[in-house]
Write a protein that holds these residues in place. Structure first.
Motif, PDB file in Angstrom:
ATOM      1  N   ASN A  76      -3.571   0.909   4.931  1.00 34.70           N
ATOM      2  CA  ASN A  76      -2.615   0.308   4.009  1.00 34.70           C
ATOM      3  C   ASN A  76      -1.505  -0.263   4.877  1.00 34.70           C
ATOM      4  OD1 ASN A  76      -0.487  -0.243   2.277  1.00 34.70           O
ATOM      5  ND2 ASN A  76      -1.002   1.436   0.894  1.00 34.70           N
ATOM      6  N   ILE A  77      -1.631  -1.505   5.256  1.00 32.98           N
ATOM      7  CA  ILE A  77      -0.713  -2.140   6.199  1.00 32.98           C
ATOM      8  C   ILE A  77       0.657  -2.331   5.577  1.00 32.98           C
ATOM      9  CG2 ILE A  77      -0.352  -4.203   7.621  1.00 32.98           C
ATOM     10  CD1 ILE A  77      -3.508  -4.311   7.721  1.00 32.98           C
ATOM     11  N   VAL A  78       0.707  -2.602   4.280  1.00 32.87           N
ATOM     12  CA  VAL A  78       1.985  -2.774   3.579  1.00 32.87           C
ATOM     13  C   VAL A  78       2.809  -1.496   3.696  1.00 32.87           C
ATOM     14  CG1 VAL A  78       3.037  -3.123   1.314  1.00 32.87           C
ATOM     15  CG2 VAL A  78       1.076  -4.482   1.976  1.00 32.87           C
ATOM     16  N   ALA A  79       2.202  -0.355   3.474  1.00 34.99           N
ATOM     17  CA  ALA A  79       2.924   0.915   3.543  1.00 34.99           C
ATOM     18  C   ALA A  79       3.365   1.224   4.974  1.00 34.99           C
ATOM     19  CB  ALA A  79       2.062   2.047   3.001  1.00 34.99           C
ATOM     20  N   GLN A  80       2.532   0.870   5.945  1.00 35.53           N
ATOM     21  CA  GLN A  80       2.878   1.143   7.338  1.00 35.53           C
ATOM     22  C   GLN A  80       4.082   0.321   7.785  1.00 35.53           C
ATOM     23  OE1 GLN A  80      -0.577   0.596   9.831  1.00 35.53           O
ATOM     24  NE2 GLN A  80      -1.842   1.875   8.516  1.00 35.53           N
ATOM     25  N   LYS A  81       4.165  -0.921   7.323  1.00 37.47           N
ATOM     26  CA  LYS A  81       5.251  -1.812   7.718  1.00 37.47           C
ATOM     27  C   LYS A  81       6.468  -1.677   6.821  1.00 37.47           C
ATOM     28  CE  LYS A  81       2.511  -5.379   9.940  1.00 37.47           C
ATOM     29  NZ  LYS A  81       2.198  -6.797   9.988  1.00 37.47           N
ATOM     30  N   GLY A  82       6.302  -1.035   5.680  1.00 37.83           N
ATOM     31  CA  GLY A  82       7.397  -0.911   4.725  1.00 37.83           C
ATOM     32  C   GLY A  82       7.289  -2.002   3.679  1.00 37.83           C
ATOM     33  N   LEU A  83       7.548  -1.623   2.447  1.00 38.55           N
ATOM     34  CA  LEU A  83       7.450  -2.584   1.343  1.00 38.55           C
ATOM     35  C   LEU A  83       8.579  -3.596   1.409  1.00 38.55           C
ATOM     36  CD1 LEU A  83       6.540  -0.170  -1.589  1.00 38.55           C
ATOM     37  CD2 LEU A  83       5.041  -1.777  -0.431  1.00 38.55           C
ATOM     38  N   GLN A  84       8.239  -4.825   1.141  1.00 39.89           N
ATOM     39  CA  GLN A  84       9.233  -5.888   1.078  1.00 39.89           C
ATOM     40  C   GLN A  84       9.137  -6.526  -0.284  1.00 39.89           C
ATOM     41  OE1 GLN A  84       8.850  -8.588   4.337  1.00 39.89           O
ATOM     42  NE2 GLN A  84       8.771  -6.971   5.865  1.00 39.89           N
ATOM     43  N   ASN A  85      10.279  -6.844  -0.838  1.00 42.02           N
ATOM     44  CA  ASN A  85      10.280  -7.500  -2.145  1.00 42.02           C
ATOM     45  C   ASN A  85       9.703  -8.894  -2.010  1.00 42.02           C
ATOM     46  OD1 ASN A  85      11.453  -5.271  -3.289  1.00 42.02           O
ATOM     47  ND2 ASN A  85      13.537  -6.037  -3.061  1.00 42.02           N
ATOM     48  N   GLY A  86       9.073  -9.334  -3.027  1.00 47.92           N
ATOM     49  CA  GLY A  86       8.511 -10.673  -3.019  1.00 47.92           C
ATOM     50  C   GLY A  86       7.216 -10.706  -3.794  1.00 47.92           C
ATOM     51  N   GLU A  87       6.754 -11.897  -3.993  1.00 46.67           N
ATOM     52  CA  GLU A  87       5.531 -12.101  -4.758  1.00 46.67           C
ATOM     53  C   GLU A  87       4.322 -11.742  -3.896  1.00 46.67           C
ATOM     54  OE1 GLU A  87       3.108 -15.782  -6.778  1.00 46.67           O
ATOM     55  OE2 GLU A  87       5.256 -15.998  -6.451  1.00 46.67           O
ATOM     56  N   GLN A 140     -10.830  -7.447   4.042  1.00 46.62           N
ATOM     57  CA  GLN A 140      -9.440  -7.690   4.413  1.00 46.62           C
ATOM     58  C   GLN A 140      -8.722  -8.350   3.264  1.00 46.62           C
ATOM     59  OE1 GLN A 140      -9.864 -10.011   8.031  1.00 46.62           O
ATOM     60  NE2 GLN A 140      -9.669  -8.157   9.259  1.00 46.62           N
ATOM     61  N   SER A 141      -7.513  -7.871   2.997  1.00 45.91           N
ATOM     62  CA  SER A 141      -6.683  -8.463   1.963  1.00 45.91           C
ATOM     63  C   SER A 141      -5.397  -8.956   2.604  1.00 45.91           C
ATOM     64  CB  SER A 141      -6.370  -7.429   0.867  1.00 45.91           C
ATOM     65  OG  SER A 141      -5.529  -8.002  -0.106  1.00 45.91           O
ATOM     66  N   ARG A 142      -5.081 -10.214   2.326  1.00 47.43           N
ATOM     67  CA  ARG A 142      -3.859 -10.830   2.849  1.00 47.43           C
ATOM     68  C   ARG A 142      -3.050 -11.394   1.689  1.00 47.43           C
ATOM     69  NH1 ARG A 142      -3.403 -11.461   8.074  1.00 47.43           N
ATOM     70  NH2 ARG A 142      -5.142 -10.998   9.429  1.00 47.43           N
ATOM     71  N   ASN A 143      -1.758 -11.500   1.909  1.00 46.05           N
ATOM     72  CA  ASN A 143      -0.859 -12.018   0.882  1.00 46.05           C
ATOM     73  C   ASN A 143      -0.684 -13.525   1.073  1.00 46.05           C
ATOM     74  OD1 ASN A 143       1.048 -12.508  -1.028  1.00 46.05           O
ATOM     75  ND2 ASN A 143       2.586 -11.091  -0.220  1.00 46.05           N
ATOM     76  N   LYS A 144      -1.325 -14.299   0.212  1.00 45.62           N
ATOM     77  CA  LYS A 144      -1.217 -15.767   0.298  1.00 45.62           C
ATOM     78  C   LYS A 144       0.204 -16.230   0.026  1.00 45.62           C
ATOM     79  CE  LYS A 144      -4.513 -16.820  -2.625  1.00 45.62           C
ATOM     80  NZ  LYS A 144      -5.530 -17.530  -3.412  1.00 45.62           N
ATOM     81  N   ASN A 191       3.265 -15.743   3.937  1.00 46.52           N
ATOM     82  CA  ASN A 191       2.812 -15.982   5.318  1.00 46.52           C
ATOM     83  C   ASN A 191       1.452 -15.372   5.645  1.00 46.52           C
ATOM     84  OD1 ASN A 191       5.167 -17.380   5.916  1.00 46.52           O
ATOM     85  ND2 ASN A 191       6.221 -15.514   6.562  1.00 46.52           N
ATOM     86  N   ASN A 192       0.627 -15.151   4.653  1.00 44.88           N
ATOM     87  CA  ASN A 192      -0.702 -14.583   4.882  1.00 44.88           C
ATOM     88  C   ASN A 192      -0.633 -13.210   5.549  1.00 44.88           C
ATOM     89  OD1 ASN A 192      -3.197 -15.390   3.987  1.00 44.88           O
ATOM     90  ND2 ASN A 192      -3.846 -16.195   5.960  1.00 44.88           N
ATOM     91  N   ASP A 193       0.462 -12.473   5.252  1.00 46.06           N
ATOM     92  CA  ASP A 193       0.624 -11.131   5.809  1.00 46.06           C
ATOM     93  C   ASP A 193      -0.498 -10.223   5.323  1.00 46.06           C
ATOM     94  OD1 ASP A 193       2.935 -11.805   7.140  1.00 46.06           O
ATOM     95  OD2 ASP A 193       4.287 -11.019   5.594  1.00 46.06           O
ATOM     96  N   PRO A 194      -0.989  -9.339   6.204  1.00 45.29           N
ATOM     97  CA  PRO A 194      -2.057  -8.422   5.785  1.00 45.29           C
ATOM     98  C   PRO A 194      -1.532  -7.380   4.798  1.00 45.29           C
ATOM     99  CG  PRO A 194      -1.436  -8.015   8.070  1.00 45.29           C
ATOM    100  CD  PRO A 194      -0.667  -9.204   7.621  1.00 45.29           C
ATOM    101  N   LEU A 195      -2.371  -7.050   3.813  1.00 51.75           N
ATOM    102  CA  LEU A 195      -2.045  -6.017   2.832  1.00 51.75           C
ATOM    103  C   LEU A 195      -2.821  -4.735   3.136  1.00 51.75           C
ATOM    104  CD1 LEU A 195      -2.171  -8.251  -0.379  1.00 51.75           C
ATOM    105  CD2 LEU A 195      -0.124  -7.440   0.826  1.00 51.75           C
TER     106      LEU A 195
END
Length: 173
Positions: free
Chosen positions: A36-47, A78-82, A85-89
């Motif tokens: 869970n890359i989002v949790a490892q990097k910390g949640l950021q607000n945004g769509e 792999q899931s990325r946030n379109k 910046n196509n950040d990995p999720l």
């Protein structure tokens, strides 16, 4: 020879096709990794607009016991946030294996049977694991689309055929 109602000799019954027997002896997770890359990097607000990419590969081998085969389905998801910046999720890798007892399949048909029919039997279990892991990992449950293992097999045959037709590169001195 006896005749039937229309005066013709009765037809001999067609030879029965060999009876194919397939039994799943075991199935198991050989290897799995979920990040869970989002949790490892910390949640950021945004769509969040997820873009999910799934890669599937297959492997099969004969076991030392007669008529037993091991088939491994490998999924790399792999899931990325379109939308950002196509950040990995998240990233999920799963190797799911089955041990099959197969009898009655002609030798020349064994390879496609192992890489088409056996993965079809395993896929519902893979789908459930992926759904549970993504949900338990903090994301909406990912319900994989059905994989067309016949098309996947044909693509691999075409890729190998194209690879063999390319001339070998000659070294330049």
């Amino acid at each position: 020879m006896a005749e039937n109602d229309n005066g013709a000799a009765p037809q001999q019954p067609a030879q029965a096709a060999p009876q194919i027997k397939m039994q799943v002896l075991a199935q198991f997770i050989r290897d799995m990794s979920f990040e869970n890359i989002v949790a490892q990097k910390g949640l950021q607000n945004g769509e969040v607009t997820p873009d999910i990419q799934v890669q599937v590969s297959l492997d099969a081998r004969k076991r030392s016991v007669a008529n037993q085969y091991e088939v491994v389905t490998k999924f790399k998801i792999q899931s990325r946030n379109k939308a950002n910046n196509n950040d990995p999720l998240f990233h999920l890798e799963l190797e799911y294996a089955g041990i099959f007892l197969i009898d009655g399949v002609p030798e020349e048909q064994m390879h496609p049977f192992l890489l088409i029919e056996c993965p079809r039997m395993l896929f519902p279990f893979v789908r459930r694991i992926v759904s549970d892991v993504t949900r338990d990992g903090g994301f909406p449950a990912l319900n994989l689309d059905t994989v067309d293992f016949l098309a996947l097999y044909r693509q691999e045959l075409a890729r190998r055929s194209a690879e063999q037709q390319q001339p070998a590169a000659t070294p330049v001195n």
